[in-house]
Write a protein that holds these residues in place. Structure first.
Motif, PDB file in Angstrom:
ATOM      1  N   LEU A 107       0.834  -1.201   0.000  1.00  0.00           N
ATOM      2  CA  LEU A 107       0.000   0.000   0.000  1.00  0.00           C
ATOM      3  C   LEU A 107       0.867   1.249   0.000  1.00  0.00           C
ATOM      4  CD1 LEU A 107      -2.574  -1.180   2.667  1.00  0.00           C
ATOM      5  CD2 LEU A 107      -3.030  -0.862   0.240  1.00  0.00           C
ATOM      6  N   PRO A 108       0.353   2.347  -0.556  1.00  0.00           N
ATOM      7  CA  PRO A 108       1.150   3.586  -0.575  1.00  0.00           C
ATOM      8  C   PRO A 108       1.247   4.195   0.829  1.00  0.00           C
ATOM      9  CG  PRO A 108      -1.045   3.998  -1.447  1.00  0.00           C
ATOM     10  CD  PRO A 108      -0.944   2.522  -1.189  1.00  0.00           C
ATOM     11  N   LYS A 109       2.364   4.863   1.076  1.00  0.00           N
ATOM     12  CA  LYS A 109       2.550   5.538   2.365  1.00  0.00           C
ATOM     13  C   LYS A 109       1.805   6.865   2.326  1.00  0.00           C
ATOM     14  CE  LYS A 109       7.122   3.604   3.230  1.00  0.00           C
ATOM     15  NZ  LYS A 109       7.709   3.212   1.957  1.00  0.00           N
ATOM     16  N   ARG A 110       1.137   7.180   3.415  1.00  0.00           N
ATOM     17  CA  ARG A 110       0.417   8.455   3.542  1.00  0.00           C
ATOM     18  C   ARG A 110       0.917   9.134   4.813  1.00  0.00           C
ATOM     19  NH1 ARG A 110      -4.821   8.460   1.192  1.00  0.00           N
ATOM     20  NH2 ARG A 110      -4.683  10.685   1.531  1.00  0.00           N
ATOM     21  N   TRP A 111       0.648  10.419   4.939  1.00  0.00           N
ATOM     22  CA  TRP A 111       1.079  11.188   6.111  1.00  0.00           C
ATOM     23  C   TRP A 111      -0.029  11.207   7.160  1.00  0.00           C
ATOM     24  CZ3 TRP A 111       5.815  12.927   7.146  1.00  0.00           C
ATOM     25  CH2 TRP A 111       6.728  13.036   6.095  1.00  0.00           C
ATOM     26  N   TYR A 112       0.374  10.963   8.406  1.00  0.00           N
ATOM     27  CA  TYR A 112      -0.567  10.990   9.531  1.00  0.00           C
ATOM     28  C   TYR A 112       0.004  11.898  10.617  1.00  0.00           C
ATOM     29  CZ  TYR A 112      -2.731   7.043   7.211  1.00  0.00           C
ATOM     30  OH  TYR A 112      -3.350   6.252   6.289  1.00  0.00           O
ATOM     31  N   VAL A 113      -0.909  12.514  11.370  1.00  0.00           N
ATOM     32  CA  VAL A 113      -0.501  13.386  12.468  1.00  0.00           C
ATOM     33  C   VAL A 113      -0.627  12.590  13.763  1.00  0.00           C
ATOM     34  CG1 VAL A 113      -0.931  15.550  13.687  1.00  0.00           C
ATOM     35  CG2 VAL A 113      -1.315  15.422  11.210  1.00  0.00           C
ATOM     36  N   VAL A 114       0.485  12.515  14.484  1.00  0.00           N
ATOM     37  CA  VAL A 114       0.524  11.781  15.754  1.00  0.00           C
ATOM     38  C   VAL A 114       0.608  12.799  16.882  1.00  0.00           C
ATOM     39  CG1 VAL A 114       1.879  10.170  17.147  1.00  0.00           C
ATOM     40  CG2 VAL A 114       1.641   9.785  14.694  1.00  0.00           C
ATOM     41  N   HIS A 115      -0.233  12.622  17.897  1.00  0.00           N
ATOM     42  CA  HIS A 115      -0.220  13.515  19.056  1.00  0.00           C
ATOM     43  C   HIS A 115       0.742  12.949  20.099  1.00  0.00           C
ATOM     44  CE1 HIS A 115      -1.678  15.722  22.592  1.00  0.00           C
ATOM     45  NE2 HIS A 115      -1.939  16.649  21.697  1.00  0.00           N
ATOM     46  N   ALA A 116       1.666  13.811  20.548  1.00  0.00           N
ATOM     47  CA  ALA A 116       2.673  13.390  21.533  1.00  0.00           C
ATOM     48  C   ALA A 116       2.613  14.327  22.733  1.00  0.00           C
ATOM     49  CB  ALA A 116       4.064  13.458  20.905  1.00  0.00           C
ATOM     50  N   TYR A 117       3.233  13.915  23.825  1.00  0.00           N
ATOM     51  CA  TYR A 117       3.330  14.812  24.976  1.00  0.00           C
ATOM     52  C   TYR A 117       4.087  16.049  24.527  1.00  0.00           C
ATOM     53  CZ  TYR A 117       2.177  10.763  27.950  1.00  0.00           C
ATOM     54  OH  TYR A 117       1.580   9.680  28.528  1.00  0.00           O
ATOM     55  N   SER A 118       3.606  17.214  24.926  1.00  0.00           N
ATOM     56  CA  SER A 118       4.258  18.463  24.537  1.00  0.00           C
ATOM     57  C   SER A 118       5.682  18.515  25.083  1.00  0.00           C
ATOM     58  CB  SER A 118       3.448  19.654  25.063  1.00  0.00           C
ATOM     59  OG  SER A 118       3.915  20.833  24.464  1.00  0.00           O
ATOM     60  N   GLY A 119       6.622  18.905  24.227  1.00  0.00           N
ATOM     61  CA  GLY A 119       8.025  18.962  24.614  1.00  0.00           C
ATOM     62  C   GLY A 119       8.752  17.639  24.411  1.00  0.00           C
ATOM     63  N   MET A 120       8.018  16.596  24.052  1.00  0.00           N
ATOM     64  CA  MET A 120       8.607  15.266  23.880  1.00  0.00           C
ATOM     65  C   MET A 120       8.617  14.819  22.415  1.00  0.00           C
ATOM     66  SD  MET A 120       9.572  14.103  26.704  1.00  0.00           S
ATOM     67  CE  MET A 120       9.569  14.818  28.315  1.00  0.00           C
ATOM     68  N   GLU A 121       8.432  15.766  21.492  1.00  0.00           N
ATOM     69  CA  GLU A 121       8.323  15.419  20.079  1.00  0.00           C
ATOM     70  C   GLU A 121       9.580  14.723  19.551  1.00  0.00           C
ATOM     71  OE1 GLU A 121       5.891  19.054  21.043  1.00  0.00           O
ATOM     72  OE2 GLU A 121       7.973  18.496  21.347  1.00  0.00           O
ATOM     73  N   LYS A 122      10.752  15.239  19.905  1.00  0.00           N
ATOM     74  CA  LYS A 122      12.015  14.637  19.444  1.00  0.00           C
ATOM     75  C   LYS A 122      12.190  13.233  20.037  1.00  0.00           C
ATOM     76  CE  LYS A 122      14.005  17.953  16.963  1.00  0.00           C
ATOM     77  NZ  LYS A 122      14.292  17.837  15.557  1.00  0.00           N
ATOM     78  N   ALA A 123      11.788  13.056  21.293  1.00  0.00           N
ATOM     79  CA  ALA A 123      11.873  11.738  21.942  1.00  0.00           C
ATOM     80  C   ALA A 123      10.939  10.747  21.239  1.00  0.00           C
ATOM     81  CB  ALA A 123      11.516  11.849  23.419  1.00  0.00           C
ATOM     82  N   VAL A 124       9.757  11.208  20.856  1.00  0.00           N
ATOM     83  CA  VAL A 124       8.810  10.347  20.142  1.00  0.00           C
ATOM     84  C   VAL A 124       9.405   9.936  18.796  1.00  0.00           C
ATOM     85  CG1 VAL A 124       6.581  10.346  18.928  1.00  0.00           C
ATOM     86  CG2 VAL A 124       6.717  11.143  21.283  1.00  0.00           C
ATOM     87  N   GLU A 125      10.030  10.897  18.107  1.00  0.00           N
ATOM     88  CA  GLU A 125      10.677  10.588  16.827  1.00  0.00           C
ATOM     89  C   GLU A 125      11.737   9.492  17.014  1.00  0.00           C
ATOM     90  OE1 GLU A 125      13.263  12.794  13.284  1.00  0.00           O
ATOM     91  OE2 GLU A 125      12.929  13.825  15.181  1.00  0.00           O
TER      92      GLU A 125
END
Length: 194
Positions: free
Chosen positions: A18-36
């Motif tokens: 299947l083709p890849k699509r973009w999704y928005v993931v909600h993370a704890y604020s300030g923890m975006e880099k850690a989630v990545e």
């Protein structure tokens, strides 16, 4: 011979999976880099690299004054959100949903999030690129805005901004002294919004 070419051409026209699509993931604020980081580690461990594409933390560079010196820092312009390019299947959905510091997906049904358009992603990527090429000031000033002087000889005076010079990080403020409007040039750090 031509039949063999036809079969090969048809196989190439059908995308693998299947083709890849973009999704928005909600993370704890300030923890975006850690989630990545966490997502990348979990994808590698699960061997699902083919089902995931890019992972973006939308940031821009901003110029701020620290101790009278210009410093370029990174600022998230969508705090608490990470963009993930992926094939949406049960296993990929579970991998992202159960990643540390992720609270879930944004949009769509509870277990079937809605993707965002490629145009929306390109708009965010362009905004990120602009921020790298020409960092914005942390605080934006507008002509006519009323500000309070917080340091220097005009401390505690209020005035209206007449001119903004982002290159020099200065504003010209019209301050009323003894009943007369007097233009004063001040650093961004010497004024604050009222």
């Amino acid at each position: 011979m031509s039949e063999e070419l036809n079969v090969v051409a048809n196989e190439a026209a059908v995308p693998a999976g299947l083709p890849k699509r973009w999704y928005v993931v909600h993370a704890y604020s300030g923890m975006e880099k850690a989630v990545e980081r966490n997502l990348r580690e979990r994808i590698d461990r699960a061997g699902m690299q083919d089902k995931f594409g890019r992972i973006l933390v939308p940031t821009e560079e901003v110029v701020e004054l620290k101790n009278g010196k210009k410093a370029v820092t990174e600022r998230r312009f969508f705090p608490g959100y990470v963009l993930v390019e992926m094939v949406m299947e049960d296993d990929t959905w579970h991998l992202v949903k159960h990643t540390s510091k992720v609270t879930g997906f944004v949009g769509g049904a509870k277990n079937r999030p809605a993707p965002i358009s490629e145009a929306e992603v390109m708009k965010i990527v362009n905004q990120m690129q602009e921020g790298i090429e020409k960092p914005r000031p942390k605080v934006e000033w507008t002509v006519g805005e009323i500000v309070r002087v917080k340091e220097g000889p005009f401390t505690d005076f209020n005035g209206a901004i007449e001119e903004v010079n982002y290159d020099k990080s200065k504003v010209r403020v019209s301050v009323t002294i003894f009943g007369r409007a007097t233009p004063v040039e001040l650093d961004f750090a010497q004024v604050e919004k009222v």
